[in-house]
Design a protein around this motif. Structure first.
Motif, PDB file in Angstrom:
ATOM      1  N   TRP A   1       0.813  -1.302  -0.033  1.00  0.00           N
ATOM      2  CA  TRP A   1       0.005   0.056  -0.222  1.00  0.00           C
ATOM      3  C   TRP A   1       0.880   1.331  -0.105  1.00  0.00           C
ATOM      4  CZ3 TRP A   1      -5.617   0.669   0.320  1.00  0.00           C
ATOM      5  CH2 TRP A   1      -6.121  -0.646   0.355  1.00  0.00           C
ATOM      6  N   LEU A   2       0.507   2.090  -0.986  1.00  0.00           N
ATOM      7  CA  LEU A   2       1.182   3.551  -0.976  1.00  0.00           C
ATOM      8  C   LEU A   2       0.219   4.403  -0.593  1.00  0.00           C
ATOM      9  CD1 LEU A   2       3.447   3.331  -3.852  1.00  0.00           C
ATOM     10  CD2 LEU A   2       4.302   3.177  -1.593  1.00  0.00           C
ATOM     11  N   GLY A   3       0.513   5.508  -0.211  1.00  0.00           N
ATOM     12  CA  GLY A   3      -0.088   6.779   0.411  1.00  0.00           C
ATOM     13  C   GLY A   3       0.284   8.033   0.123  1.00  0.00           C
ATOM     14  N   ARG A   4      -0.289   9.027  -0.653  1.00  0.00           N
ATOM     15  CA  ARG A   4       0.430  10.398  -0.756  1.00  0.00           C
ATOM     16  C   ARG A   4      -0.851  11.370  -0.963  1.00  0.00           C
ATOM     17  NH1 ARG A   4       3.081  10.771  -6.390  1.00  0.00           N
ATOM     18  NH2 ARG A   4       1.106  12.066  -6.826  1.00  0.00           N
ATOM     19  N   ASP A   5      -0.804  12.518  -0.220  1.00  0.00           N
ATOM     20  CA  ASP A   5      -1.584  13.731  -0.476  1.00  0.00           C
ATOM     21  C   ASP A   5      -3.125  13.048  -0.377  1.00  0.00           C
ATOM     22  OD1 ASP A   5       0.497  15.184  -0.903  1.00  0.00           O
ATOM     23  OD2 ASP A   5       0.560  14.931  -3.117  1.00  0.00           O
ATOM     24  N   GLY A   6      -3.446  12.370   0.590  1.00  0.00           N
ATOM     25  CA  GLY A   6      -4.728  11.782   0.833  1.00  0.00           C
ATOM     26  C   GLY A   6      -5.087  10.750  -0.168  1.00  0.00           C
ATOM     27  N   ARG A   7      -4.401  10.322  -1.247  1.00  0.00           N
ATOM     28  CA  ARG A   7      -4.532   9.402  -1.911  1.00  0.00           C
ATOM     29  C   ARG A   7      -4.169   7.843  -1.572  1.00  0.00           C
ATOM     30  NH1 ARG A   7      -4.872   9.988  -8.203  1.00  0.00           N
ATOM     31  NH2 ARG A   7      -6.149   7.971  -7.948  1.00  0.00           N
ATOM     32  N   ALA A   8      -4.603   6.699  -2.136  1.00  0.00           N
ATOM     33  CA  ALA A   8      -3.822   5.406  -1.686  1.00  0.00           C
ATOM     34  C   ALA A   8      -4.088   4.666  -2.657  1.00  0.00           C
ATOM     35  CB  ALA A   8      -4.391   4.876  -0.396  1.00  0.00           C
ATOM     36  N   TRP A   9      -3.023   3.775  -2.954  1.00  0.00           N
ATOM     37  CA  TRP A   9      -2.953   2.641  -3.892  1.00  0.00           C
ATOM     38  C   TRP A   9      -2.309   1.312  -3.343  1.00  0.00           C
ATOM     39  CZ3 TRP A   9      -0.551   7.467  -4.371  1.00  0.00           C
ATOM     40  CH2 TRP A   9      -1.100   8.182  -5.206  1.00  0.00           C
ATOM     41  N   ALA A  10      -3.004   0.309  -3.859  1.00  0.00           N
ATOM     42  CA  ALA A  10      -2.706  -1.174  -3.424  1.00  0.00           C
ATOM     43  C   ALA A  10      -1.950  -1.790  -4.579  1.00  0.00           C
ATOM     44  CB  ALA A  10      -3.771  -1.890  -2.773  1.00  0.00           C
ATOM     45  N   PHE A  11      -0.982  -2.620  -4.436  1.00  0.00           N
ATOM     46  CA  PHE A  11      -0.249  -3.233  -5.541  1.00  0.00           C
ATOM     47  C   PHE A  11       0.011  -4.483  -5.086  1.00  0.00           C
ATOM     48  CE2 PHE A  11       1.060   1.197  -6.167  1.00  0.00           C
ATOM     49  CZ  PHE A  11       0.529   1.616  -7.362  1.00  0.00           C
TER      50      PHE A  11
END
Length: 678
Positions: free
Chosen positions: A549-559
């Motif tokens: 999981w990566l998060g930046r500026d309120g957004r998040a992504w799962a890879f």
């Protein structure tokens, strides 16, 4: 004042109440179910008691008595507007921190409330109510159907024609019965593009009633508030005085005591206002009023319940600056705002900082599980500044610093909404969010920067103890490329890396090479600084097995990683004609509207799934014959579970004879969540 108070609630409101009790030196008693034993509100309290259910009145009262509590604070929702609970508390010798049971009954029933305040001279919206046939015979459209016993926007249905009315009444009645235990409905004329303005009132048991100004609650979706503010950019001081006086009269009409909110529908063109309902409890959005008045509403509730007089009069109330609140929900805007869930793997929230004007009311804790048992609201981020423009900027910064990895949230949507030109200009109405949705809802596409960051993290991880297994691409003469397949909700992405990410590496995406490296970001072990082509972006990250999981500026992504793989087919992109119907959210099947062998048409309602007291109608993705129907009424289903299969040919009634079964792992056309192919 009380020595010990039991909080009959959970989540962020229970944490918020415990905060005031601690400041006042009052012992706080939390209640929790077995599955909620490690929740934040339990950890924040001085004493914790397990109960079978949060709505088990007898267990809560017995727990309060056993703990030595003198009073019970119900927060909001759950038992806060339950007159029977208030009476049971009184019968047990406990003080209910709220209004008298008679006031709860008078204002908790919308039909009775309208009659009560109308008799007191407060203007109301024209409408009709049950019992009788007035609802089915209603012809003044558009109209709004409401559960008489409801609140929080649940069960409200907008109807624009007589043809829509029967189905709308059926749905609203079903939701009202499930959510509130009372299927009684009312219908009202719908005001086009109205503003939703509410007035906060306070009353003691000595007949004193004051109002604390208004809150603007017009930014809503499906009648659920999203962003609230105080004061309203629309309400003038004379209008505030008139609406405040009407709210005070409404409270006096029912002998009110404690904190309450009188809600009005206001015509944005004329300024005309009409009483909508009164919430006989603390509101979710009460922090914005606290921040502009400097008052602690929970403390004032406690003092009123203890029999104290209000310590100030109406002439003493002052509004200072501007405050804006955003509600953080476990929901996915890219999937129609359906509820989400999961384990909170990493949590980063702005710190409460009075000097910066930032406040966070949150029930979240790392390691906690967000399920479908409760309302999807997780936290509230609130910002104060001397003026509205500065408050909106402060809110955006606070949301950008919010990361909930492991659970999909609406934080990017909140940032987009707060920055929308109409919101910035203060040109609000309750339909604005729905009209602006295409500009507000972020897509599931992953930016190249996040893909590169994920590939670098995976590439930097040790692949084994053997030095020959290090994926630095070392070769005699020149380093080789390592190809990673990164699977996200957006599909499967090939990303190539060579070199050591901590020193100097190259990343190749879509044939473009970029120099890159990663390093630990600051003192936070979860912080990550990723430099791509000379520009540095800061992320937070956490691993969960093979998922990053990566998060930046309120957004998040799962890879999910697949080393040296062929991109192959992209999950989530099955053709619209594959006929597989999947559940859009975890929940319970309420109604099955078709049967095996039935000819169905594209867009035809097939199944109604309910989660968190919200209904979602699943429709047919194409014309065809319903060949399989695993879904049954009352069945619990996971997100993306197969509910039905539609085939082109006529099937045998044994199931899938003559029809090709869907390939496992392939997504239906209506589902936009990527999955790993099994």
């Amino acid at each position: 004042m009380f020595d010990r108070v039991l909080i009959a609630n959970r989540g962020e409101i229970a944490v918020r109440i415990a905060r005031t009790l601690r400041r006042l030196g009052i012992t706080s008693v939390a209640v929790h179910t077995a599955s909620d034993a490690g929740a934040k509100h339990v950890l924040e309290a001085d004493i914790a008691l397990q109960v079978p259910k949060y709505l088990d009145i007898e267990a809560i009262i017995q727990g309060a008595l056993a703990s030595g509590a003198q009073a019970v604070h119900p927060g909001y929702g759950f038992l806060a507007e339950n007159a029977e609970f208030a009476r049971r508390c009184a019968a047990a010798g406990l003080v209910f921190v709220g209004p008298p049971a008679e006031a709860i009954e008078a204002m908790g029933d919308k039909i009775r409330a309208k009659a009560t305040v109308s008799a007191a001279g407060v203007p109301v919206v024209p409408g009709a109510a049950e019992p009788g046939d007035a609802l089915a015979a209603w012809r003044d459209f558009p109209a709004l159907i409401k559960p008489s016993a409801g609140g929080g926007g649940k069960g409200m249905v907008l109807v624009r024609s007589a043809a829509e009315l029967p189905d709308a009444l059926e749905s609203a009645r079903r939701t009202a019965r499930a959510a509130f235990g009372d299927a009684t409905l009312l219908i009202e004329r719908y005001v086009e593009r109205p503003r939703h303005i509410e007035i906060q009132i306070l009353a003691d048991t000595h007949g004193n009633v004051v109002h604390l100004g208004e809150r603007e609650c017009s930014l809503q979706r499906r009648h659920q508030k999203i962003i609230e503010e105080a004061p309203s950019p629309f309400v003038t001081p004379p209008a505030r005085a008139r609406m405040g006086a009407a709210a005070v009269e409404a409270a006096r009409a029912v002998g009110y005591a404690g904190a309450g909110t009188v809600e009005f529908i206001v015509d944005g063109a004329t300024g005309a206002y009409h009483f909508m309902e009164m919430n006989t409890r603390l509101q979710v959005e009460h922090p914005v009023t606290e921040m502009v008045t400097g008052l602690d509403l929970v403390e004032l509730q406690l003092r009123a319940a203890a029999g104290e007089r209000l310590p100030f009069g109406q002439e003493d109330v002052r509004l200072d600056g501007h405050a804006v609140e955003a509600r953080v929900y476990a929901e996915d805007p890219a999937r129609g705002f359906l509820p989400t869930g999961g384990r909170v793997l990493l949590l980063r929230e702005p710190r409460d900082d009075a000097t910066a004007g930032v406040r966070v009311d949150s029930g979240l804790a790392e390691g906690g599980v967000v399920g479908s048992e409760f309302d999807p609201m997780l936290a509230k981020v609130v910002a104060w500044a001397p003026d509205r423009e500065a408050a909106l900027r402060s809110l955006d910064r606070a949301l950008a610093g919010t990361a909930v990895l492991g659970v999909v949230t609406n934080v990017p949507f909140l940032r987009a909404l707060a920055a929308h030109p109409a919101v910035v200009a203060g040109e609000l109405d309750t339909g604005l969010v729905e009209r602006a949705l295409p500009d507000l809802v972020p897509g599931v596409e992953v930016p190249d920067e996040a893909l590169a960051a994920a590939a670098l993290v995976f590439h930097a991880l040790p692949q084994g103890e053997d030095p020959w297994e290090v994926t630095d691409g070392w070769r005699v003469g020149e380093s080789a490329w390592t190809t990673w397949r990164l699977e996200s909700r957006d599909g499967v992405h090939p990303v190539q890396v060579r070199g050591l990410p901590e020193e100097s590496a190259e990343v190749r995406i879509n044939g473009v090479n970029v120099a890159a490296r990663i390093r630990k970001g600051g003192s936070d072990a979860a912080g990550l600084a990723v430099t791509l082509g000379g520009r540095t972006e800061h992320y937070v990250h956490v691993r969960d097995g093979d998922t990053l999981w990566l998060g930046r500026d309120g957004r998040a992504w799962a890879f999910t990683r697949h080393l040296i793989g062929d991109p192959g087919d992209r999950p989530g992109t099955a053709a619209a004609g594959d006929g597989v119907v999947r559940s859009p959210m975890p929940g319970t099947v309420l109604v099955v509207k078709a049967q095996v062998g039935e000819q169905v048409s594209e867009g035809q309602p097939l199944i109604i799934v309910e989660a968190m007291k919200m209904e979602h109608t699943v429709t047919a993705p194409r014309d065809g014959v319903l060949s399989e129907l695993p879904a049954q009424a009352g069945q619990s289903v996971d997100m993306d579970a197969v509910l039905a299969v539609i085939s082109e040919g006529v099937p045998s009634f044994g199931g899938a004879a003559g029809a090709e079964r869907p390939e496992r792992g392939k997504a239906a056309a209506s589902g936009d969540r990527a999955r790993r192919t099994e």
